[in-house]
Design an enzyme around this catalytic site. Structure first.
Site, mmCIF file in Angstrom:
data_model
loop_
_atom_site.group_PDB
_atom_site.id
_atom_site.type_symbol
_atom_site.label_atom_id
_atom_site.label_comp_id
_atom_site.label_asym_id
_atom_site.label_seq_id
_atom_site.Cartn_x
_atom_site.Cartn_y
_atom_site.Cartn_z
ATOM 1 N N ASP A 86 0.856 -1.181 0.000
ATOM 2 C CA ASP A 86 0.000 0.000 0.000
ATOM 3 C C ASP A 86 0.893 1.233 0.000
ATOM 4 O O ASP A 86 1.384 1.673 1.042
ATOM 5 C CB ASP A 86 -0.911 -0.020 1.230
ATOM 6 C CG ASP A 86 -2.021 1.011 1.128
ATOM 7 O OD1 ASP A 86 -2.067 1.742 0.117
ATOM 8 O OD2 ASP A 86 -2.845 1.088 2.057
ATOM 9 N N ALA A 87 1.151 1.753 -1.198
ATOM 10 C CA ALA A 87 2.085 2.866 -1.343
ATOM 11 C C ALA A 87 1.445 4.050 -2.067
ATOM 12 O O ALA A 87 2.008 5.128 -2.098
ATOM 13 C CB ALA A 87 3.333 2.413 -2.103
ATOM 14 N N LYS A 88 0.277 3.824 -2.660
ATOM 15 C CA LYS A 88 -0.481 4.901 -3.336
ATOM 16 C C LYS A 88 0.408 5.734 -4.249
ATOM 17 O O LYS A 88 0.322 6.952 -4.290
ATOM 18 C CB LYS A 88 -1.209 5.750 -2.301
ATOM 19 C CG LYS A 88 -2.252 4.937 -1.502
ATOM 20 C CD LYS A 88 -3.024 5.771 -0.507
ATOM 21 C CE LYS A 88 -4.118 4.985 0.187
ATOM 22 N NZ LYS A 88 -3.670 3.836 0.990
ATOM 23 N N ARG A 89 1.291 5.070 -4.995
ATOM 24 C CA ARG A 89 2.210 5.768 -5.865
ATOM 25 C C ARG A 89 1.485 6.358 -7.062
ATOM 26 O O ARG A 89 0.427 5.852 -7.490
ATOM 27 C CB ARG A 89 3.322 4.822 -6.339
ATOM 28 C CG ARG A 89 4.233 4.337 -5.216
ATOM 29 C CD ARG A 89 4.943 5.495 -4.550
ATOM 30 N NE ARG A 89 6.011 5.040 -3.658
ATOM 31 C CZ ARG A 89 5.964 5.036 -2.327
ATOM 32 N NH1 ARG A 89 4.879 5.453 -1.698
ATOM 33 N NH2 ARG A 89 7.007 4.637 -1.599
#
Lengths: 320, 320
Positions: free
Chosen positions: B114-117
């Site tokens: 979960d890094a929402k890049r």
């Protein structure tokens, strides 16, 4: 305030630009490429060979960055470090990122970390801690466990409670953020240019939120600690936003390789030539390919050309 | 296809959940806290003391995570690792993140990072390389220079050319992404629930783009490699999206600490109890505080309770 410091450096150097340290391995000059090639033939064959490759690559990236910084720190106010190029090299790359931003700070430059972070409040706080959670001690280069930046780019899709933790750290530690408003890429309009029921576009709506998030944090030049990313590739949108967001400082990508020229940038600035900082990455990092000579000297020459290019359009930059 | 693998693990374990390894230092149990406290009194006093603190902290976080993974791998199909909690600890933390996802893979779990890049195309490619750019060799735990995840969360504010590089890697390496559509946080509606001129909300518009980005990548259960993040805290929006996006698998945050219960989750699933994976982080990591006992045994008990809670509402999960 950090936005005032940035503005004063821009005025002092008469240069509203930053250099993007998006240091991809393929941008490294031939001598560094050769060093890498010597061991890359073993990469992907074993975990150890892989790790060695990425460690050497990260060291070379850091060395390259230091070379650039050494040659531009007296003429360019800021660097923008795009963390994706470092994450691509794994944890060794992240270490190179950390060392790069600390070195740039040591050399007196403003550091903008381009990470476009975003999350719900509790998690946004963690990102804020990582990047803008402390002040930087200029005498410490030793690797330590944070990524001390002056500014951080963030994505506002989650609304206020995803942004407030960043703004709180800005106030506490004298930092700044740039929220994505109108991005420079070809398809940015797919969402950002859609019209809302109330007549605004999505990017205008995001811009209005940015202006609101910055309330109460204005520095002496009228700009707040909450800036906006506004692509130079969309001069019409930039014009709308410059008029609409009088207290919002712009980080402006898109000059050079992405296709925007100085004339297109004019709309990002106010009448004093203030209000924005324009980024150039590949045009500086790879300047040696067009100009010949060493990569660092070529980078400096490219920065001087860019400054002259902008001065032609903006004239002298002065405080209000 | 990885989305099929995830679905099959969910069916096999009759458990459509993942455990969020958002391992904040304050979640560590007392014995680990004591280890940290013993050296934290020197932190912030010198760079070296600081680095020591963060290295120990990162080691403890990794140890904690392994303890959790060991106790849940047979009953829970996936972990969701929130990288912000690791970035907060600097490069040592990033190393702990890397080791954690590799350990979870080794133990047979699906890894959602979960890094929402998000970024423009050229840069999005770098993030894609970092997280979903290779297949994972299950026999390698040695730290190597990438963050091999099965799924990555991404933010679609930049439109198609910021997403396409991720989708390309998904196709090439059999990976998946989850695009933020309707997030679980209180203010997610500020932008996401605004009405567009064409009558859709922003989250519906983003959902439609997600469905389109996934075209041509459908697995045998009908879901594509491009999923959506849909918060359990907004059951009405989830209902709309579940009907609107028949080929989009949902990653569902918001259960437990954020306030959503099993009944609210029902709308995220199709009639077979498929279509989503529900995350719980704090409720599992900190279960020992409510239940007593060791943190890992308490985490397992919390996972079993969560599974039972969902089974009550969803019934048996089966393939179409």
């Amino acid at each position: 305030m950090i936005v005032d410091t940035l503005i004063e450096k821009i005025i002092e150097k008469q240069n509203p630009t930053c250099v993007g340290l998006d240091t991809a391995l393929e941008y490294l000059p031939p001598d560094m490429q050769n060093e890498l090639n010597a061991i890359s033939k073993n990469a992907n064959k074993s975990a150890l060979a892989d790790a060695r490759f990425y460690h050497l690559a990260s060291q070379l990236v850091y060395k390259f960055n230091c070379g650039i910084i050494d040659k531009i720190a007296d003429i360019v106010p800021a660097v923008k470090v795009q963390i994706a190029y470092y994450e691509e090299l794994g944890h060794a790359g992240v270490m190179a990122f950390e060392k790069t931003i600390k070195y740039a700070k040591k050399m007196g430059m403003i550091v903008i970390t381009d990470a476009k972070r975003n999350d719900i409040g509790a998690t946004a706080t963690r990102y804020a801690n990582a990047f803008i959670g402390r002040n930087y001690e200029t005498d410490i280069i030793f690797p330590r466990a944070d990524f001390p930046s002056d500014f951080l780019t963030v994505n506002g899709y989650l609304g206020s409670d995803g942004i407030t933790p960043f703004v709180e750290q800005c106030k506490k530690h004298d930092k700044g953020i740039f929220v994505l408003v109108k991005t420079s890429n070809p398809s940015s309009g797919e969402l950002q240019n859609l019209k809302l029921e109330d007549g605004r576009t999505v990017y205008e709506c995001m811009g209005d939120m940015v202006e609101r998030w910055g309330e109460g944090t204005h520095g002496k030049y009228g700009y707040s600690c909450v800036g906006a990313v506004v692509g130079a590739t969309y001069p019409e949108e930039a014009k709308v936003l410059r008029a609409r967001l009088p207290h919002t400082f712009f980080l402006v990508p898109g000059y050079g390789a992405q296709g925007a020229n100085a004339e297109m940038l004019k709309n990002c600035f106010d009448n004093n030539g203030l209000g924005g900082v324009v980024n150039n990455s590949r045009g500086v990092l790879c300047a040696y390919r067009k100009r010949g000579g060493t990569y660092d000297e070529a980078a400096r020459a490219a920065c001087l050309d860019m400054r002259a290019d902008l001065q032609n359009v903006l004239g002298a930059i002065c405080a209000k």
